[in-house]
Each structure stands twice: as structure tokens, then as C-alpha cells.
Scaffold this motif. Structure first.
Motif, PDB file in Angstrom:
ATOM      1  N   THR A 210       1.036  -1.250  -0.154  1.00 27.00           N
ATOM      2  CA  THR A 210       0.015  -0.129  -0.394  1.00 27.00           C
ATOM      3  C   THR A 210       0.970   1.261   0.014  1.00 27.00           C
TER       4      THR A 210
ATOM      5  N   ILE B 178      -8.374  -4.790   7.562  1.00 26.51           N
ATOM      6  CA  ILE B 178      -8.377  -3.408   7.403  1.00 26.51           C
ATOM      7  C   ILE B 178      -7.752  -2.467   8.252  1.00 26.51           C
TER       8      ILE B 178
ATOM      9  N   ILE C  81      -9.541   6.306  -0.758  1.00 26.89           N
ATOM     10  CA  ILE C  81      -9.473   4.817  -1.150  1.00 26.89           C
ATOM     11  C   ILE C  81     -10.547   3.946  -0.973  1.00 26.89           C
ATOM     12  N   LYS C  82     -11.174   3.278  -1.294  1.00 26.62           N
ATOM     13  CA  LYS C  82     -12.176   2.076  -2.043  1.00 26.62           C
ATOM     14  C   LYS C  82     -11.756   0.897  -1.625  1.00 26.62           C
ATOM     15  N   LEU C  83     -12.431   0.062  -0.576  1.00 23.76           N
ATOM     16  CA  LEU C  83     -12.653  -1.088  -0.148  1.00 23.76           C
ATOM     17  C   LEU C  83     -12.872  -1.914  -0.932  1.00 23.76           C
TER      18      LEU C  83
ATOM     19  N   GLN D 178      -8.768   9.262   3.622  1.00 19.27           N
ATOM     20  CA  GLN D 178      -9.550   8.259   4.388  1.00 19.27           C
ATOM     21  C   GLN D 178     -10.223   7.258   3.358  1.00 19.27           C
ATOM     22  N   VAL D 179     -10.719   6.215   4.496  1.00 19.52           N
ATOM     23  CA  VAL D 179     -10.944   4.919   4.047  1.00 19.52           C
ATOM     24  C   VAL D 179     -12.488   4.563   3.192  1.00 19.52           C
TER      25      VAL D 179
ATOM     26  N   VAL E  18     -13.417   2.515   9.129  1.00 15.80           N
ATOM     27  CA  VAL E  18     -13.968   3.462   7.560  1.00 15.80           C
ATOM     28  C   VAL E  18     -14.954   4.864   7.978  1.00 15.80           C
TER      29      VAL E  18
ATOM     30  N   ILE F  14      -5.332   0.919   7.659  1.00 14.81           N
ATOM     31  CA  ILE F  14      -6.125   2.355   8.506  1.00 14.81           C
ATOM     32  C   ILE F  14      -5.057   2.397   8.993  1.00 14.81           C
TER      33      ILE F  14
END
Length: 634
Positions: A555, A586, A566-568, A599-600, A619, A590
Motif C-alpha cells: 500500500t 482493514i 481509497i475504496k475497499l 480517507q478510507v 472506515v 488504516i
């Protein structure tokens, strides 16, 4: 650095004020001394006149002959008025022709006489000569030059503190890379070196954290021996391709099994069998490089699984033949019969198909391939093939070009909701409306647009619709919109030229734009995309990397490419409340982004349990059918 520059200005101002005060005090003392000396000198002259008068009276016994010598002395001493008298008569009087504005009076009592004199103020009797003025101003110039030199020297010395303060501000802002790059000439040097050492250690710790995160993910989702996905990895990816209604896109599942691989390993040893396994995997990976979003994993010791979405039935047959061909070209020990070693079972799935049924059908096809008695592949005849996807390339190109020219593209938006149930932004997706008013979904037309080389034109049209129709709404001046960009689009010179010109023209709207790029694209093409991503950031738009977690990669690129969001991937989010390994991923992700502004978010949220678990993990916002399905923008 406004704060420290203020401190520097205060220090230099205090220094200049101190010098000015010292100079002023010296000038004041010199002035007082001058006045005192001239006054004393005048008093001495008056005393000399008194002494001469007394001496003359004592020698002659009379004052009748004063007129012969006294006027010359009084004129030399600048006396303006002189009176000498006894108790009743004036014995001698003198008046000068020179005019002065202010005077000093002297009244003296001598033996039997009284003396009165009026002289001008002593300091007014002196004038500066040109030589004196030149010396004075030369001294002033030397002082100014010295003070200026001292000011510059002091500012230069304090610049080291400014450099330290600048680095400190970058550290407080969390911009460690800039702080490390701006070593400068910070003073004291020992503090500057200490900051550099600390930042290098921190940078190394962050890289170690990223490697540790990748290690966690690798041990969770990767097969330790081969480096490809494991059984859990396959399960997550299949979950991501499906929902409660079944599979969300057409594709194929390949199960490749190597006959009695474990027994052969016991007979021939680890090295030759391991070489066959690794070479087979490498060759299959080479084929899969041309298949977007393909999944490659190891289900068991001697069985590999391959999932290829967005592929037609005709291409499935070609792909199965390629897999078998590369497998048969492997080097085998003489005792191994290659003609009955590799077997491939293929199951084709369409939209709405059940995941469990897919796996069961692929296993039946694998058994059928094994029953044939030779290395080969088998797929049951599929009558229910997606009719739209089975169109030929020529028909697809004609249809897509028609859609572009006639602007048949339809925009949909789906909200991304934060933890306070407020809409953070809207993600834009698109579909094509055909002549029968049916909507062709993006998962169907985008792969064909990429294959036909038309995806940059479609994404350009989407951006234009967002700029003109959505951002042009005067009643909504706050909502942000995210737009997906593909690799072909970002590498298109014509598109980038238009894109840069358009962003410059609508610079006031760019802060409301978010551009999303697939994680797999960024990781595999980072050097090629560096300038394009940097341009987007400089134009004022935000950058988002989506599908994070779909592949097992490090990452570190998130910080290096300066992503804002970022989008999981939905495979990480699916049933997150039941999967400890995904929760661990996760948490580590983070944690690695701590002290950054990234931002996640999560996509594919379908249940309240998933959303609550994601919020607990940290999240910030989520997207999925639990909040809203994509809505057409009219």
C-alpha cells in the motif's frame, strides 16, 4: 513561515533599536558635554576679564585708561554689553555691534566696583565647518554600512532557525516526505541532523509497516508455496462477483487439476515437481495479463482455479485451449506421462447464475475431462448464453460508435454515505440506451469498448455530462462527483490534452470532482501514470483509488501517488462482520495511513451488520445497495 519570520523580525528589530538607542545616548551625552564645555569656557573668559580689571586697578590705582586696551579684549571674548561702575557712577561702558538672539548675564562684585556683562549663549558662538560636516557624515555612513552588514549577518544566522521551523511545520502537517526533502541549512546543525535522522527512521518504519501489511495479507490470502491466491482468496473474489440475485457479470470458471501431484512429489522429490508447478503458473499468468480482473488461485495441492469475467463463450473455448497448450509444453521427468496429467473443467456463467451451482458445474466438467482418459479440457454445452455479450466485435463496434455519435449514454449516480448518514459524494456510472429503449449495463459494454479502443471517448462523454449537466446546476453548488478512469483513457494523449484544457477552463469546478482509478492499474503502471495523476492533483481535483484489496499488493503507492481517498473492494467488505481475516486487513491498512489525510471508504455494503463493523474498524464512509442503488440522472 509567518510565525518564525515574525520572531526573526522581532530579533533584528530589537537589535537595530538597541544600536539606535546606544547611538542616541552617545549623541545626547556629546551634546550635553559640548554645552557644558562651552559654558565653562565662557565662564573662564569672564573670570579672566575680572582678573585683568583687578590687576589693572591694583597696579595703577585708577580705571581711567581702560579704553585703551579693554575694548579689544571684550570684542575678542564676544561680549555684547559691558558696564563697570562704582556705587553711583558708571566708570566704563561697552556695547558690541553684533546681534545675538539669546544672552547669558554675568553680574560680579569687585572691591568697590560692580561688573555687569552680557554674552551670547556659548554654543551659538560656534559653527560647523565643511571639514567637520564631512567628518560627521562620513562617520554616519560608516555606521549605516556597519549596521546593514550586521543586519544581513544576523538574518543569515537566523535563517537556519527558519529552515528548522519550516521542516517542523511540515512534520506537524504530516508531510514527512517534504520535510525530509527540505534538509536546508538548518541551525543548530545538530538539531537539523537529528530531524533528518528521525525522518529517515520514520520513513523506514512506514515502509516496514507497509511490508508488514502486505505480509499479513499474503499469509491470509496467498498460497505460501506458489504466491497466487489461496482458497479463501477465491471465495472472497467469487463473493465479490455475486450478490443475493446471483452473479453480476458473465464469465467462466476454469478448474485445472494435475493428476496425482502429491504422489509424484513423493516419488520424484520436491525440486522437479515444484519446477513444473511454478513454470505452469508463470505461463498461465502470462496469458491472464490480457484478461482484465481475472482471478488466479490454488484450491488444493494439485488443483488451480481461474475466474475470467466479461468473456464470451467463444473466447472461453480459445482460452481453455491456450491453457492446455502451455501446460503440455512443460518439461516433465521421463517417468511422468504428460498425456494424462493435465485436466481442465470449465463452467460458463451468466448474469444471475448461482455461485454454488457454478462451482459444482466446474467440478463436474473437471471429472468429465478426467474420464476422457487423456490431458484435455471439457465444458458442458451452454444454451443460455448472454445474447448481448455474444455479439461479434464488428457489431459491437458499430453499436458503440452509434451510441457515441447519437449520445445514447445515460448517467447514473450512487451516493457514498459517511458515518453521520450524510452524502459525502456521488459516484457516477453509465449505461447505454439502445433503440429498443433497453439499458446496456456498464459491465457489458465497457469491456467491449476497451476491446474496440473506444473507452476514452465514452469516458470523455461522461466527464462532459458531469461538468455541463450535474455541476452546472445552480441550485446545487456543493455536491461532489466521482468519475472512473480506465488505463487506456489515462494513456491516451488525445484524451489527456483535452482533459487538461477542460480542467483549466472549468478550474472553479475541479474541487468538486473526484477521479477514481483501479488499484491494479495504479500498481502495475505507476511510472506511466505518474505525470497524469500529478496533473489531476495540481488542477485541484481529488484522486481516489478503488478496488483496494482485490489484489495482494503493498500500500506504499497510496502515499507516493498522493491519493485523497481509497475504496475497499467488495470482496473485503462482503460479510466483514463474520471474517476476522478481512477485519485484520482493514485494521492494518488504516493503521498504516495514520497521520495522513487519506480517507478510507468501502463499496458493496449490503447489510447493516457490515456497515456497523466497518465503522468500528475506522472506515469513514460507505457505498452499496444498503444505502441506495444507482439512480438515473434526468
Amino acid at each position: 513561515m509567518k510565525l518564525t519570520r515574525l520572531l526573526t523580525n522581532k530579533l533584528t528589530s530589537f537589535w537595530l533599536l538597541s544600536l539606535s538607542a546606544v547611538a542616541l545616548i552617545f549623541l545626547l551625552i556629546a551634546l550635553i558635554s559640548f554645552v557644558q564645555l562651552t559654558s565653562k569656557f565662557q565662564q573662564e573668559k569672564v573670570a579672566e576679564v575680572e582678573a585683568m580689571l583687578v590687576d589693572h586697578f591694583d597696579r595703577d590705582g585708577t580705571l581711567d585708561s581702560l579704553g585703551s586696551w579693554l575694548p579689544a579684549i571684550l570684542s575678542a571674548y564676544k561680549v555684547s554689553h559691558f558696564v563697570l561702575k562704582d556705587e553711583s557712577h558708571i566708570l566704563y561702558q561697552y556695547d558690541s555691534n553684533e546681534n545675538y538672539t539669546s544672552f547669558v548675564h554675568y553680574d560680579k562684585q569687585l572691591s568697590g566696583f560692580s561688573l555687569s556683562m552680557k554674552l551670547p549663549q556659548p554654543f551659538k558662538m560656534y559653527r560647523f565647518s565643511w571639514y567637520g560636516l564631512i567628518v560627521f557624515f562620513t562617520g554616519i555612513i560608516f555606521i549605516i554600512v556597519f549596521v546593514r552588514f550586521g543586519y544581513l549577518w544576523l538574518s543569515e544566522q537566523l535563517q537556519g532557525i527558519e529552515d528548522l521551523a519550516l521542516r517542523s511545520k511540515s512534520i506537524l502537517k504530516g508531510d514527512y516526505e517534504q520535510a525530509l526533502a527540505e534538509k536546508g541549512e538548518g541551525k543548530p546543525r545538530v538539531i537539523n541532523r537529528a530531524l533528518t535522522h528521525m525522518l529517515l527512521e520514520l520513513d523506514d518504519a512506514q515502509k516496514q509497516r507497509a511490508r508488514f501489511d502486505q505480509f499479513i495479507r499474503s499469509n491470509t490470502f496467498l498460497d505460501a508455496e506458489t504466491g497466487i491466491g489461496n482458497r479463501l482468496f477465491l471465495k472472497n473474489r467469487l463473493d465479490a462477483l455475486s450478490n443475493d440475485a446471483g452473479m453480476m457479470a458473465p464469465g467462466a470458471l476454469f478448474l485445472l487439476e494435475m493428476e496425482a501431484l502429491d504422489l509424484l512429489q513423493q516419488e520424484f522429490g520436491d525440486e522437479p515437481i515444484g519446477e513444473i508447478l511454478h513454470q505452469t503458473i508463470n505461463d498461465i499468468n502470462q496469458i491472464l495479463n490480457s484478461q482484465a480482473n481475472s482471478i488466479f488461485s490454488r484450491r488444493s495441492y494439485n488443483q488451480l482455479a481461474i475466474v475470467v469475467p466479461q468473456i464470451s463463450l467463444k473466447d472461453v473455448e480459445k482460452l481453455a485451449a491456450k491453457f492446455l497448450k502451455v501446460c503440455m509444453t512443460q518439461y516433465f521427468p521421463e517417468m511422468i506421462n504428460r498425456d494424462d496429467f493435465f485436466h481442465i473443467g470449465v463452467a460458463y456463467f451468466k448474469v444471475g447464475g448461482l455461485k454454488e451451482q457454478l462451482i459444482e458445474e466446474a467440478e463436474r466438467a473437471l471429472r468429465a475431462a478426467q474420464f476422457q482418459g487423456a490431458s484435455g479440457w471439457f465444458m458442458y454445452d451452454k444454451g443460455a448464453v448472454d445474447e448481448e455479450f455474444s455479439k461479434g466485435s464488428v457489431r459491437w463496434r458499430s453499436f458503440l460508435e452509434y451510441a457515441l455519435v447519437n449520445k445514447r449514454l445515460v448517467v447514473f449516480t450512487q451516493p457514498i454515505v459517511d458515518s453521520d448518514s450524510k452524502i459525502h459524494h456521488l459516484e457516477v456510472s453509465s449505461r447505454i440506451r439502445d433503440n429498443q429503449q433497453n439499458l446496456i449495463r456498464a459491465t457489458l459494454y465497457i469491456p467491449m469498448a476497451i476491446k474496440c479502443g473506444l473507452i476514452p471517448q465514452f469516458e470523455r462523454q461522461v466527464i462532459e455530462m458531469v461538468l455541463f449537466d450535474l455541476l452546472g446546476d445552480r441550485h446545487d453548488i456543493l455536491t461532489q462527483y466521482s468519475i472512473n478512469l480506465s488505463l487506456d483513457t489515462l494513456l491516451s494523449r488525445a484524451f489527456i490534452h483535452w482533459f487538461k484544457t477542460t480542467l483549466l477552463e472549468y478550474r472553479h469546478l475541479t474541487p468538486r470532482l473526484i477521479f477514481e482509478v483501479n488499484e491494479d492499474i495504479v500498481v502495475n503502471n505507476r511510472d506511466q501514470l505518474a505525470s497524469q495523476l500529478d496533473m489531476i492533483k495540481k488542477m485541484g481535483a481529488n484522486l481516489c483509488v478503488d478496488r483496494v484489496g482485490q489484489q495482494v499488493v503493498g500500500t506504499q503507492y497510496i502515499k507516493e501517488c498522493s491519493f485523497d481517498l481509497i475504496k475497499l473492494h467488495r470482496s473485503i467488505v462482503r460479510q466483514i462482520h463474520l471474517r476476522q481475516e478481512n477485519q485484520l486487513f482493514i485494521r492494518s491498512l488504516i493503521g498504516g495511513l495514520y497521520h495522513t489525510d487519506v480517507q478510507v471508504f468501502a463499496e458493496g455494503i449490503e447489510s447493516l451488520e457490515e456497515w456497523q463493523t466497518l465503522k468500528i474498524l475506522g472506515v469513514s464512509a460507505g457505498q452499496g445497495s444498503m444505502f441506495s442503488d444507482p439512480v438515473e440522472k434526468v
